[in-house]
Design a protein around this motif. Structure first.
Motif, PDB file in Angstrom:
ATOM      1  N   THR A  79       0.904  -1.222   0.137  1.00  0.00           N
ATOM      2  CA  THR A  79       0.018  -0.079  -0.026  1.00  0.00           C
ATOM      3  C   THR A  79       0.917   1.277  -0.106  1.00  0.00           C
ATOM      4  OG1 THR A  79       0.080   0.184   2.648  1.00  0.00           O
ATOM      5  CG2 THR A  79      -1.954  -1.096   1.299  1.00  0.00           C
ATOM      6  N   LEU A  80       0.138   2.384  -0.471  1.00  0.00           N
ATOM      7  CA  LEU A  80       1.137   3.681  -0.493  1.00  0.00           C
ATOM      8  C   LEU A  80       0.302   4.655   0.170  1.00  0.00           C
ATOM      9  CD1 LEU A  80       3.109   5.705  -1.161  1.00  0.00           C
ATOM     10  CD2 LEU A  80       2.137   5.613  -3.676  1.00  0.00           C
ATOM     11  N   GLU A  81       0.328   5.455   0.987  1.00  0.00           N
ATOM     12  CA  GLU A  81      -0.192   6.407   1.575  1.00  0.00           C
ATOM     13  C   GLU A  81       0.448   7.917   1.646  1.00  0.00           C
ATOM     14  OE1 GLU A  81      -2.663   7.427   5.756  1.00  0.00           O
ATOM     15  OE2 GLU A  81      -1.982   5.380   5.322  1.00  0.00           O
ATOM     16  N   PHE A  82      -0.068   8.722   1.305  1.00  0.00           N
ATOM     17  CA  PHE A  82       0.383  10.001   1.199  1.00  0.00           C
ATOM     18  C   PHE A  82      -0.379  10.829   2.532  1.00  0.00           C
ATOM     19  CE2 PHE A  82       1.379   9.309  -3.108  1.00  0.00           C
ATOM     20  CZ  PHE A  82       2.743   9.420  -3.298  1.00  0.00           C
ATOM     21  N   VAL A  83       0.417  11.193   3.467  1.00  0.00           N
ATOM     22  CA  VAL A  83       0.015  11.971   4.464  1.00  0.00           C
ATOM     23  C   VAL A  83      -0.077  13.493   4.591  1.00  0.00           C
ATOM     24  CG1 VAL A  83       0.297  12.003   7.139  1.00  0.00           C
ATOM     25  CG2 VAL A  83       0.870   9.966   6.069  1.00  0.00           C
ATOM     26  N   ALA A  84      -1.112  14.041   4.368  1.00  0.00           N
ATOM     27  CA  ALA A  84      -1.356  15.487   4.567  1.00  0.00           C
ATOM     28  C   ALA A  84      -0.597  16.157   5.576  1.00  0.00           C
ATOM     29  CB  ALA A  84      -2.861  15.902   4.510  1.00  0.00           C
ATOM     30  N   GLY A  85       0.056  17.203   5.495  1.00  0.00           N
ATOM     31  CA  GLY A  85       0.503  17.980   6.616  1.00  0.00           C
ATOM     32  C   GLY A  85       1.822  17.328   7.220  1.00  0.00           C
ATOM     33  N   ALA A  86       2.216  16.160   6.620  1.00  0.00           N
ATOM     34  CA  ALA A  86       3.426  15.636   7.291  1.00  0.00           C
ATOM     35  C   ALA A  86       4.636  15.909   6.268  1.00  0.00           C
ATOM     36  CB  ALA A  86       3.147  14.189   7.476  1.00  0.00           C
TER      37      ALA A  86
END
Length: 101
Positions: free
Chosen positions: A79-86
């Motif tokens: 899985t790939l997750e982009f974390v907003a604000g990080a």
């Protein structure tokens, strides 16, 4: 934070680690992960790629490229997750949340 940063005995090992890392251009050669995705897939690893959207050290494109390469190689659990604000730090709340979920 003040307690840790105020004690130089905590800072010296971290600084040494950073210097060794920079002098050796990191611990992996450029492109190492992409060139060896087959080993990750063959080992059957579960792969979670977590990337801060505000990471100015590593471009989000790199995470996406690794994700696509793992999928193309047949990785069934990636899985790939982009974390907003990080950003780049693994100690940011959004990154921690994504890593332990």
């Amino acid at each position: 934070i003040k307690e840790v940063l105020g004690d130089i005995s905590h800072l010296i090992p971290f600084a040494l680690f950073e210097v060794i890392y920079m002098l050796n251009a990191g611990f992996m050669s450029r492109g190492y992960l992409l060139a060896n995705v087959n080993k990750i897939v063959e080992a059957g690893h579960r792969v979670r790629i977590v990337h801060g959207r505000a990471d100015y050290v590593c471009q989000p494109k790199a995470a996406h490229t690794l994700y696509k390469a793992l999928k193309a190689e047949g990785c069934k659990d990636v899985t790939l997750e982009f974390v907003a604000g990080a950003g780049h730090s693994d100690s940011e709340p959004g990154i921690i949340d994504a890593l332990v979920r």
